[in-house]
Write a protein that holds these residues in place. Structure first.
Motif, PDB file in Angstrom:
ATOM      1  N   LEU B 121      37.022  32.831  33.481  1.00  0.00           N
ATOM      2  CA  LEU B 121      36.518  32.059  34.627  1.00  0.00           C
ATOM      3  C   LEU B 121      35.144  31.492  34.273  1.00  0.00           C
ATOM      4  O   LEU B 121      34.881  30.300  34.480  1.00  0.00           O
ATOM      5  CB  LEU B 121      36.437  32.949  35.872  1.00  0.00           C
ATOM      6  CG  LEU B 121      35.956  32.254  37.140  1.00  0.00           C
ATOM      7  CD1 LEU B 121      36.947  31.193  37.596  1.00  0.00           C
ATOM      8  CD2 LEU B 121      35.731  33.261  38.262  1.00  0.00           C
ATOM      9  N   LEU B 125      33.966  27.089  33.479  1.00  0.00           N
ATOM     10  CA  LEU B 125      33.147  26.343  34.443  1.00  0.00           C
ATOM     11  C   LEU B 125      32.779  24.944  33.951  1.00  0.00           C
ATOM     12  O   LEU B 125      32.724  24.001  34.729  1.00  0.00           O
ATOM     13  CB  LEU B 125      31.865  27.130  34.779  1.00  0.00           C
ATOM     14  CG  LEU B 125      32.079  28.495  35.444  1.00  0.00           C
ATOM     15  CD1 LEU B 125      30.739  29.130  35.759  1.00  0.00           C
ATOM     16  CD2 LEU B 125      32.928  28.391  36.691  1.00  0.00           C
ATOM     17  N   SER B 126      32.517  24.824  32.655  1.00  0.00           N
ATOM     18  CA  SER B 126      32.069  23.523  32.166  1.00  0.00           C
ATOM     19  C   SER B 126      33.206  22.651  31.647  1.00  0.00           C
ATOM     20  O   SER B 126      32.968  21.513  31.246  1.00  0.00           O
ATOM     21  CB  SER B 126      31.034  23.711  31.058  1.00  0.00           C
ATOM     22  OG  SER B 126      31.618  24.440  30.002  1.00  0.00           O
ATOM     23  N   LYS B 129      38.067  20.900  36.100  1.00  0.00           N
ATOM     24  CA  LYS B 129      37.707  20.323  37.393  1.00  0.00           C
ATOM     25  C   LYS B 129      37.456  21.461  38.385  1.00  0.00           C
ATOM     26  O   LYS B 129      36.547  21.395  39.208  1.00  0.00           O
ATOM     27  CB  LYS B 129      38.849  19.418  37.880  1.00  0.00           C
ATOM     28  CG  LYS B 129      38.588  18.723  39.195  1.00  0.00           C
ATOM     29  CD  LYS B 129      39.729  17.780  39.561  1.00  0.00           C
ATOM     30  CE  LYS B 129      39.498  17.157  40.935  1.00  0.00           C
ATOM     31  NZ  LYS B 129      40.672  16.365  41.360  1.00  0.00           N
ATOM     32  N   HIS B 130      38.277  22.497  38.270  1.00  0.00           N
ATOM     33  CA  HIS B 130      38.064  23.700  39.063  1.00  0.00           C
ATOM     34  C   HIS B 130      38.814  24.849  38.398  1.00  0.00           C
ATOM     35  O   HIS B 130      39.702  24.619  37.575  1.00  0.00           O
ATOM     36  CB  HIS B 130      38.559  23.495  40.501  1.00  0.00           C
ATOM     37  CG  HIS B 130      38.058  24.539  41.453  1.00  0.00           C
ATOM     38  ND1 HIS B 130      36.725  24.780  41.661  1.00  0.00           N
ATOM     39  CD2 HIS B 130      38.714  25.429  42.244  1.00  0.00           C
ATOM     40  CE1 HIS B 130      36.571  25.752  42.548  1.00  0.00           C
ATOM     41  NE2 HIS B 130      37.774  26.166  42.914  1.00  0.00           N
ATOM     42  N   SER B 131      38.459  26.065  38.774  1.00  0.00           N
ATOM     43  CA  SER B 131      39.123  27.220  38.176  1.00  0.00           C
ATOM     44  C   SER B 131      39.116  28.385  39.152  1.00  0.00           C
ATOM     45  O   SER B 131      38.263  28.453  40.049  1.00  0.00           O
ATOM     46  CB  SER B 131      38.435  27.609  36.868  1.00  0.00           C
ATOM     47  OG  SER B 131      37.037  27.713  37.062  1.00  0.00           O
ATOM     48  N   PHE B 132      40.088  29.261  38.960  1.00  0.00           N
ATOM     49  CA  PHE B 132      40.217  30.420  39.843  1.00  0.00           C
ATOM     50  C   PHE B 132      40.501  31.665  39.008  1.00  0.00           C
ATOM     51  O   PHE B 132      41.174  31.580  37.981  1.00  0.00           O
ATOM     52  CB  PHE B 132      41.445  30.259  40.769  1.00  0.00           C
ATOM     53  CG  PHE B 132      41.433  29.062  41.667  1.00  0.00           C
ATOM     54  CD1 PHE B 132      40.887  29.131  42.945  1.00  0.00           C
ATOM     55  CD2 PHE B 132      42.016  27.860  41.257  1.00  0.00           C
ATOM     56  CE1 PHE B 132      40.920  28.021  43.785  1.00  0.00           C
ATOM     57  CE2 PHE B 132      42.050  26.760  42.092  1.00  0.00           C
ATOM     58  CZ  PHE B 132      41.496  26.842  43.365  1.00  0.00           C
ATOM     59  N   MET B 133      40.040  32.799  39.484  1.00  0.00           N
ATOM     60  CA  MET B 133      40.605  34.062  39.027  1.00  0.00           C
ATOM     61  C   MET B 133      41.164  34.747  40.264  1.00  0.00           C
ATOM     62  O   MET B 133      40.442  34.927  41.264  1.00  0.00           O
ATOM     63  CB  MET B 133      39.574  34.959  38.346  1.00  0.00           C
ATOM     64  CG  MET B 133      40.238  36.245  37.844  1.00  0.00           C
ATOM     65  SD  MET B 133      39.232  37.201  36.706  1.00  0.00           S
ATOM     66  CE  MET B 133      37.979  37.825  37.803  1.00  0.00           C
ATOM     67  N   ILE B 150      44.508  20.179  43.569  1.00  0.00           N
ATOM     68  CA  ILE B 150      43.230  19.747  42.993  1.00  0.00           C
ATOM     69  C   ILE B 150      43.462  18.973  41.696  1.00  0.00           C
ATOM     70  O   ILE B 150      42.816  17.951  41.441  1.00  0.00           O
ATOM     71  CB  ILE B 150      42.312  20.967  42.743  1.00  0.00           C
ATOM     72  CG1 ILE B 150      41.871  21.582  44.071  1.00  0.00           C
ATOM     73  CG2 ILE B 150      41.092  20.581  41.913  1.00  0.00           C
ATOM     74  CD1 ILE B 150      41.206  22.948  43.924  1.00  0.00           C
ATOM     75  N   ARG B 155      40.140  12.033  41.547  1.00  0.00           N
ATOM     76  CA  ARG B 155      40.096  11.856  40.096  1.00  0.00           C
ATOM     77  C   ARG B 155      40.762  13.087  39.478  1.00  0.00           C
ATOM     78  O   ARG B 155      40.235  14.198  39.598  1.00  0.00           O
ATOM     79  CB  ARG B 155      38.644  11.747  39.632  1.00  0.00           C
ATOM     80  CG  ARG B 155      38.511  11.559  38.142  1.00  0.00           C
ATOM     81  CD  ARG B 155      37.050  11.406  37.768  1.00  0.00           C
ATOM     82  NE  ARG B 155      36.895  11.195  36.349  1.00  0.00           N
ATOM     83  CZ  ARG B 155      35.741  10.883  35.770  1.00  0.00           C
ATOM     84  NH1 ARG B 155      34.660  10.741  36.505  1.00  0.00           N
ATOM     85  NH2 ARG B 155      35.659  10.709  34.485  1.00  0.00           N
ATOM     86  N   ASP B 302      35.805   8.183  42.007  1.00  0.00           N
ATOM     87  CA  ASP B 302      34.797   9.229  41.855  1.00  0.00           C
ATOM     88  C   ASP B 302      33.410   8.658  42.144  1.00  0.00           C
ATOM     89  O   ASP B 302      32.856   7.915  41.335  1.00  0.00           O
ATOM     90  CB  ASP B 302      34.871   9.783  40.422  1.00  0.00           C
ATOM     91  CG  ASP B 302      33.884  10.917  40.205  1.00  0.00           C
ATOM     92  OD1 ASP B 302      33.133  11.254  41.155  1.00  0.00           O
ATOM     93  OD2 ASP B 302      33.861  11.474  39.098  1.00  0.00           O
ATOM     94  N   ALA B 303      32.856   9.042  43.292  1.00  0.00           N
ATOM     95  CA  ALA B 303      31.554   8.509  43.701  1.00  0.00           C
ATOM     96  C   ALA B 303      30.456   8.848  42.698  1.00  0.00           C
ATOM     97  O   ALA B 303      29.459   8.133  42.585  1.00  0.00           O
ATOM     98  CB  ALA B 303      31.189   9.054  45.081  1.00  0.00           C
ATOM     99  N   ALA B 304      30.649   9.938  41.952  1.00  0.00           N
ATOM    100  CA  ALA B 304      29.611  10.353  40.997  1.00  0.00           C
ATOM    101  C   ALA B 304      29.513   9.401  39.808  1.00  0.00           C
ATOM    102  O   ALA B 304      28.533   9.438  39.066  1.00  0.00           O
ATOM    103  CB  ALA B 304      29.887  11.771  40.511  1.00  0.00           C
ATOM    104  N   LYS B 308      25.691   5.868  38.099  1.00  0.00           N
ATOM    105  CA  LYS B 308      25.330   6.951  37.180  1.00  0.00           C
ATOM    106  C   LYS B 308      24.557   6.406  35.983  1.00  0.00           C
ATOM    107  O   LYS B 308      23.506   6.920  35.629  1.00  0.00           O
ATOM    108  CB  LYS B 308      26.592   7.690  36.705  1.00  0.00           C
ATOM    109  CG  LYS B 308      26.298   8.903  35.830  1.00  0.00           C
ATOM    110  CD  LYS B 308      27.568   9.629  35.397  1.00  0.00           C
ATOM    111  CE  LYS B 308      28.173   8.995  34.169  1.00  0.00           C
ATOM    112  NZ  LYS B 308      29.309   9.764  33.630  1.00  0.00           N
TER     113      LYS B 308
END
Lengths: 85, 557
Positions: B121, B125-126, B129-133, B150, B155, B302-304, B308
Motif C-alpha cells: 500500500l 502511493l506514488s 490512481k488509488h490503492s486499497f488494502m 475508479i 481520467r 483532469d482539472a489538474a 499546470k
C-alpha cells in the motif's frame, strides 16, 4: 510563498501519507500540520506549506486524491494561477 | 447461491471480476495469493500465465489499451507485488484503466517483516490512481467494486487492491454493493461561449490532440470538429490514431521527433486547441518558446492538467465527448489552411536511402501499407518507437500501443500479447528493438503456451540506439555502455520457444520478409538487422525550441 490549506479527508490509515507525498512531490514543504479526527468518518487537516510554486499546482493535485473530500486554500493566500516551473 | 450461503473472500474476488465482465486475467501465482488462484481454478474466467509479473501486467495494459476495457492482473505479495510497480507507473502516466490484485501476508503478521511481506500500500502511493488494502472481510466486495469504478472513470488509471491471505479465506455472504457513482465534471455555458469566441477570433488555429481523445472515446467528436472547423491538426505520441492520416491539414506527430511541418505550424499558430493533452516536455521542447504567439484553449477531463505548465486563455475540465460538439463551428481560415498545406508539401519525408542496407523508416512505411485494416501495432521504447510514430499510421488510437509517459522498455511484447487476447481477430505486430526485446523476452513462452499468432518485428542495430544517438550528438561520441553486439541469435532464441523466424539485412529482402511474417499462420519473428549509424530525424535538441529542429545533416532548420 506560504500557504495555509484546510483539507477534509476520509479516515483511512494511509491518508496522511498520501497527502504528504503529493505535497513533497509537487514541490512544497510542510511547515506546520494539525489533524483532528471527527466522528463522521472524516478528519480535518490544517497544513501550512511553503513553495515558490503557485498553490493551485498543489491544490489541484490534492483535490484529485480519492480520499480528499475537500481542499480549501485560505483565500488571503491564493497566489497567481501559473506555477513557476 | 442460496440466501445466507457463505463463500470465501477469494471466491468473492472472482465473482466480482465476473460481474465486471472480466474474461481474462493476466498473472502469476505465489504463496500469499494462493486462495484466489484456488478460487480461479475451474471458474469461467480465463487466466493467462506470464513468466514474470511485469509481463503479466503489461499484457493487462495491452489488453486494456487495445480494447478500452479495464485490464486485470494478479500477483502475490512481496516480489510479485514489487514486480508490478513499473507497470502501475506506466499505467498512471498513460492513464490506462487497470485493476491489480495482490496477495498480502495475513493481517496478524503484517508489520512483522514476515516472509514475502512488503508494504505494498505504501509502495503504491506514488504509482497508482488509488490503492486499497482490505483488512475487513465486509469491505472486500465494496472495495473491489470501487476499484473498477475508479480505474475507468474520469481520467482512467491503475488501482491496486492488496488482499491479505486471511481475508481471502474468511467467509462472507456475497452481496452486490450499492455504490455512489463518482461525480462527472461539468462546465459552465460561459466557458463554451468564451471558447467559441476564441475560435472565432483565431486566424491560425491548430489542434494539438493527445491520448485523452481516445481515452474519452471522443474520436468521432474530434473528427467532426476537424471536419466542420477545417482546422489543421497535430497529435502527440498517444494521440496518434485519433486523426486519420488522410485528414486535410493533419501534420502528424509534434514534438521532439515530430514532423517539421507539425512543429512549425504549431509555432506559427495563434490559437492552440489542446484536446486531452498535457504539454509534456517531449512535446513542447523549451516551454517558454512553445507556440509563443498562440492563445490556448485547453480541454481535459483532469482539472489538474489545466494551467499546470501553460496558462490557458480558456480552460474547460469536462468530458471531451460533451465539450467538443458544443464548440464545433465553421471557421474562416482558408489562408492558414493553404499555408499549412504548403508546409506539408515543403517538409515531406524523404524515404530515399541509397545502398543495400535496410532503412527502417521505409520498412515501417511499407509495413503500414501492408497491414490489414484495424491491425494493432505494439511498440517498445527507443528509436524504433519513434520510427513507428513517424512513419506508420493508425485508424484509431487503440491500434497504436506505446509506452508514452513512462517510456518503459519491455512494454511491447507483453502488451502485444494482451492486445491479441482482447482482439483475437486483429493482426497484432510487436515492433521492438534489440534492447527493449530482451527486457521481457521471457514472454515468448506465454506466446507459445497460448499459441498466440503475435508477429514480432525486431529491429536490431546492436545498440541501445536512442541513448547511443544522444551520446553521439550531445556527449561527444562517448559511447558509454550502449553496445549490444553480444546480443543472442534472435532467430534461434525464438526457435527455442517454437516460434519460427528469419533474419533480413538487405533492403531487397524487406518485401519478402514482411510478407512471410504477416502470412505466417502463427507467431513469427522477423529479425531485421540495420545499420547502427541510422538515427531518428528530425530532432529537437534538449533545451531548444521546437522550431530549432536538427535534421540529418545536423543543421538547424
Amino acid at each position: 510563498m506560504i500557504y495555509d490549506m484546510m483539507l477534509t479527508v476520509h479516515q483511512r490509515a494511509e491518508v496522511l501519507e498520501r497527502v504528504l507525498r503529493v505535497i513533497r512531490h509537487r514541490g512544497f514543504k510542510v511547515t506546520s500540520i494539525n489533524m483532528q479526527v471527527h466522528e463522521n468518518e472524516t478528519s480535518m487537516v490544517d497544513i501550512v506549506v511553503e513553495s515558490e510554486r503557485a498553490i493551485t499546482l498543489l491544490s489541484n493535485q490534492l483535490t484529485k486524491l480519492i480520499d480528499v473530500v475537500e481542499c480549501q486554500v485560505l483565500p488571503s493566500q491564493i497566489e497567481n494561477k501559473l506555477a513557476s516551473v | 447461491m442460496e440466501q445466507g450461503q457463505k463463500i470465501r473472500g477469494a471466491d468473492a474476488v472472482i465473482k466480482v471480476l465476473i460481474a465486471h465482465g472480466v474474461n481474462t486475467i493476466f498473472g502469476y501465482p505465489g504463496g500469499a495469493i494462493m486462495p484466489i488462484y484456488d478460487a480461479l481454478h475451474g471458474s469461467s474466467v480465463e487466466h493467462l500465465l506470464s513468466r514474470h509479473e511485469q509481463g503479466a501486467a503489461f499484457a493487462a495494459l495491452g489488453y486494456a489499451r487495445a480494447s478500452g476495457r479495464t485490464g486485470v492482473c494478479f500477483a502475490t505479495s512481496g516480489p510479485g507485488a514489487t514486480n508490478l510497480v513499473t507497470t502501475l507507473a506506466d499505467a498512471l502516466l498513460d492513464s490506462v484503466p487497470m485493476v491489480a490484485v495482490t496477495g498480502q501476508v495475513s493481517t496478524s503478521v503484517i508489520g512483522t517483516d514476515a516472509f514475502q511481506e512488503i508494504d505494498m500500500l505504501g509502495m503504491s502511493l506514488s504509482c497508482t490512481k488509488h490503492s486499497f488494502m482490505v483488512t475487513d472481510i465486509n469491505e472486500l466486495i465494496p472495495t473491489l467494486y470501487q476499484a473498477f469504478e475508479i480505474a475507468a472513470s474520469g481520467r482512467p488509471g491503475p488501482v491496486l487492491v492488496d488482499i491479505p491471505k486471511d481475508i481471502q479465506v474468511a467467509l462472507l455472504e456475497y452481496k452486490t454493493p450499492l455504490l455512489a457513482v463518482l461525480p462527472e465534471p461539468w462546465h459552465d455555458e460561459s466557458d463554451i461561449v468564451a471558447a467559441k469566441a476564441l475560435l472565432h477570433a483565431a486566424k491560425k488555429p491548430i489542434i494539438y490532440a493527445g491520448g485523452g481523445v481516445g481515452m474519452a472515446n471522443a474520436v468521432s467528436q474530434l473528427r467532426e470538429f476537424i471536419k466542420v472547423t477545417g482546422m489543421p491538426s497535430v497529435a502527440t505520441l498517444k494521440g496518434l490514431g485519433s486523426i486519420t492520416i488522410d485528414t486535410p491539414g493533419y501534420l502528424g506527430m509534434l514534438g521532439m521527433h515530430g514532423s517539421k511541418a507539425a512543429n512549425i505550424a504549431v509555432q506559427e499558430s495563434d490559437l492552440l486547441v489542446v484536446v486531452g493533452a498535457r504539454f509534456d516536455d517531449r512535446v513542447t521542447g523549451r516551454l517558454a518558446s512553445f507556440a509563443s504567439k498562440a492563445k490556448v484553449l485547453h480541454l481535459d477531463i483532469d482539472a489538474a492538467e489545466l494551467d499546470k505548465l501553460r496558462l490557458a486563455d480558456v480552460a474547460i475540465a469536462s468530458d471531451l465527448r460533451q465539450v467538443l460538439p458544443e464548440i464545433t463551428q465553421s471557421l474562416d481560415i482558408n489562408p492558414w489552411r493553404d499555408e499549412v498545406q504548403q508546409l506539408q508539401v515543403t517538409h515531406q519525408r524523404d524515404y530515399d536511402c541509397p545502398g543495400e542496407l535496410i532503412y527502417a523508416p521505409a520498412m515501417l512505411k511499407r509495413l503500414a501499407q501492408k497491414l490489414p485494416k484495424d491491425s494493432v501495432v505494439s511498440c517498445d521504447v527507443g528509436q524504433h518507437q519513434m520510427w513507428v510514430a513517424q512513419h506508420m499510421w493508425f485508424d484509431r488510437p487503440e491500434n497504436h500501443l506505446s509506452s508514452g509517459g513512462l517510456g518503459t522498455m519491455g512494454f511491447g511484447l507483453p502488451a502485444a500479447i494482451g492486445a491479441k487476447v482482447s482482439r483475437p481477430e486483429a493482426m497484432v505486430v510487436a515492433v521492438s528493438g534489440d534492447g527493449s526485446f530482451m527486457m521481457n523476452v521471457q514472454e515468448l513462452t506465454t506466446i507459445k503456451r497460448r499459441q498466440l499468432p503475435v508477429k514480432i518485428l525486431l529491429i536490431d542495430n546492436q545498440k541501445l540506439g536512442m541513448v547511443k544517438q544522444w551520446q553521439q550528438l550531445f556527449f561527444e561520441e562517448r559511447y558509454s555502455e550502449t553496445d549490444l553486439s553480444d546480443n543472442p541469435d534472435f532467430v534461434r532464441l525464438a526457435s527455442a520457444f517454437d516460434i519460427p523466424g528469419r533474419t533480413i539485412d538487405k533492403a531487397c529482402e524487406v518485401e519478402a520478409g514482411l510478407d512471410e511474417m504477416l502470412n505466417a499462420k502463427g507467431a513469427f519473428l522477423l529479425h531485421v538487422a540495420i545499420d547502427y549509424t541510422h538515427n531518428v530525424w528530425p530532432l529537437v535538441p534538449p533545451g531548444a525550441a521546437n522550431h530549432d529542429m536538427m535534421d540529418e545533416t545536423e543543421t538547424q532548420i
